[in-house]
Design an enzyme around this catalytic site. Structure first.
Site, PDB file in Angstrom:
ATOM      1  CG  ASP A  45       6.234 -23.201   7.988  1.00 14.91           C
ATOM      2  OD1 ASP A  45       5.988 -24.413   8.111  1.00 14.91           O
ATOM      3  OD2 ASP A  45       5.916 -22.353   8.847  1.00 14.91           O
ATOM      4  N   GLY A  46       9.031 -22.889   4.268  1.00 12.51           N
ATOM      5  CA  GLY A  46       9.404 -22.450   2.929  1.00 12.51           C
ATOM      6  C   GLY A  46       9.407 -23.590   1.925  1.00 12.51           C
ATOM      7  CD  GLU A 123       3.132 -13.716   3.238  1.00 16.74           C
ATOM      8  OE1 GLU A 123       4.098 -14.163   2.570  1.00 16.74           O
ATOM      9  OE2 GLU A 123       2.884 -14.080   4.402  1.00 16.74           O
ATOM     10  NE  ARG A 148      -1.951  10.295  -0.355  1.00 16.57           N
ATOM     11  CZ  ARG A 148      -3.271  10.449  -0.483  1.00 16.57           C
ATOM     12  NH1 ARG A 148      -4.067   9.959   0.469  1.00 16.57           N
ATOM     13  NH2 ARG A 148      -3.782  11.056  -1.537  1.00 16.57           N
ATOM     14  CG  ASP A 150       7.070   1.939   4.088  1.00 18.48           C
ATOM     15  OD1 ASP A 150       7.074   3.083   3.592  1.00 18.48           O
ATOM     16  OD2 ASP A 150       7.826   1.593   5.021  1.00 18.48           O
ATOM     17  CB  ALA A 185       5.432   2.093   7.408  1.00 18.87           C
TER      18      ALA A 185
END
Length: 267
Positions: A45-46, A123, A148, A150, A185
């Site tokens: 996929d990369g 993405e 707020r 990561d 997160a």
């Protein structure tokens, strides 16, 4: 028909690339790395992500085909044992073009004169270089929340099985014209709250991320990592362009999902 081949660069992928190139030239197809009608990605996929970004200015003219030489990928329909069959199909039979939505990201800066536009197949992620990411999230021009945590990840349906899934996002069928916002997160306590769930936005909805603090941001567009300073806003929406895949056989998406994540465990 004009074709080009992109290889992962390992010996197995390079060998398959050379073999396919020789076969297709024998069938009187024209090799053209600048203006191909079809791009064959040999690797994973990369490798296809790299090919997508290389030909992003030709998305309305170029269709992609994936041959995977490692683990099963979501963009690769073919395996090395099938390359002779694939070559004959390319040379002799019409192919179906399947189009899937991609993500448009526009980054604007506080000086008012600079903006950068990117297209993502999988993405876009946003993180603060130092400390907690603090972003106002607007949807259709209305403030939704102050995030707020990561970071934030905005994915396409095609990319929903990648980083988005690791963040707890939903898997979307790639034909759906939507984008998905997932949190990394997030901070949730008595003082600060976020929605805490992925958001799926249809193509007529725009998501705007506006920094609360004057900090630098690490922004990824698929495999590309960028540093942006003095950011005013990051606009995300379904792009007008699509990615086009050349199909010579059915592509059972849900079977691919099952084979990749569930398989025959427990049976």
């Amino acid at each position: 028909m004009k074709f080009a081949i992109s290889s992962k660069g390992d010996p197995v992928s390079n060998s398959i690339m050379q073999k396919m190139k020789t076969y297709l030239l024998d069938f009187q197809l024209e090799y053209d790395e600048d203006r191909p009608d079809i791009v064959i990605s040999v690797g994973g996929d990369g490798t296809l992500l790299y090919a997508f970004h290389r030909y992003r200015s030709r998305l309305d003219k170029t269709a992609f085909i994936g041959v995977h030489t490692g683990h099963l990928g979501f963009y690769a329909d073919w395996v090395p044992d099938e390359i002779e069959k694939l070559v004959i199909a390319i040379a002799k039979t019409p192919y179906q073009v399947v189009e899937y939505p991609i993500l448009e990201v526009i980054i604007r800066h506080n000086d008012g004169g600079r903006e950068a536009r990117y297209l993502a197949l999988n993405e876009c992620t946003v993180k603060s270089i130092e400390g907690t990411l603090v972003m106002d999230v607007e949807i259709k021009g209305q403030t939704f929340e102050t995030f707020r945590g990561d970071g934030l990840c905005m994915s396409t349906p095609s990319g929903s099985t990648a980083y988005n899934k690791a963040l707890g996002g939903a898997i979307l069928h790639p034909s759906l014209r939507a984008i998905q916002l997932a949190e990394m997160a997030s901070i949730n306590n008595r003082v600060f709250r976020t929605i805490g769930s992925p958001l799926i936005l249809p193509e007529h909805h725009t998501c705007m991320l506006k920094p609360v603090n004057d900090v630098d941001f690490q922004i990824t567009i698929d495999h590309l990592t960028l540093l942006h300073k003095d950011v005013k806003s990051i606009q995300c929406r379904v792009a007008n362009e699509n990615v086009r895949f050349a199909r010579f056989k059915p592509f059972p998406f849900w079977k691919r999902v099952r084979d990749s994540f569930v398989g025959d465990i427990g049976r």
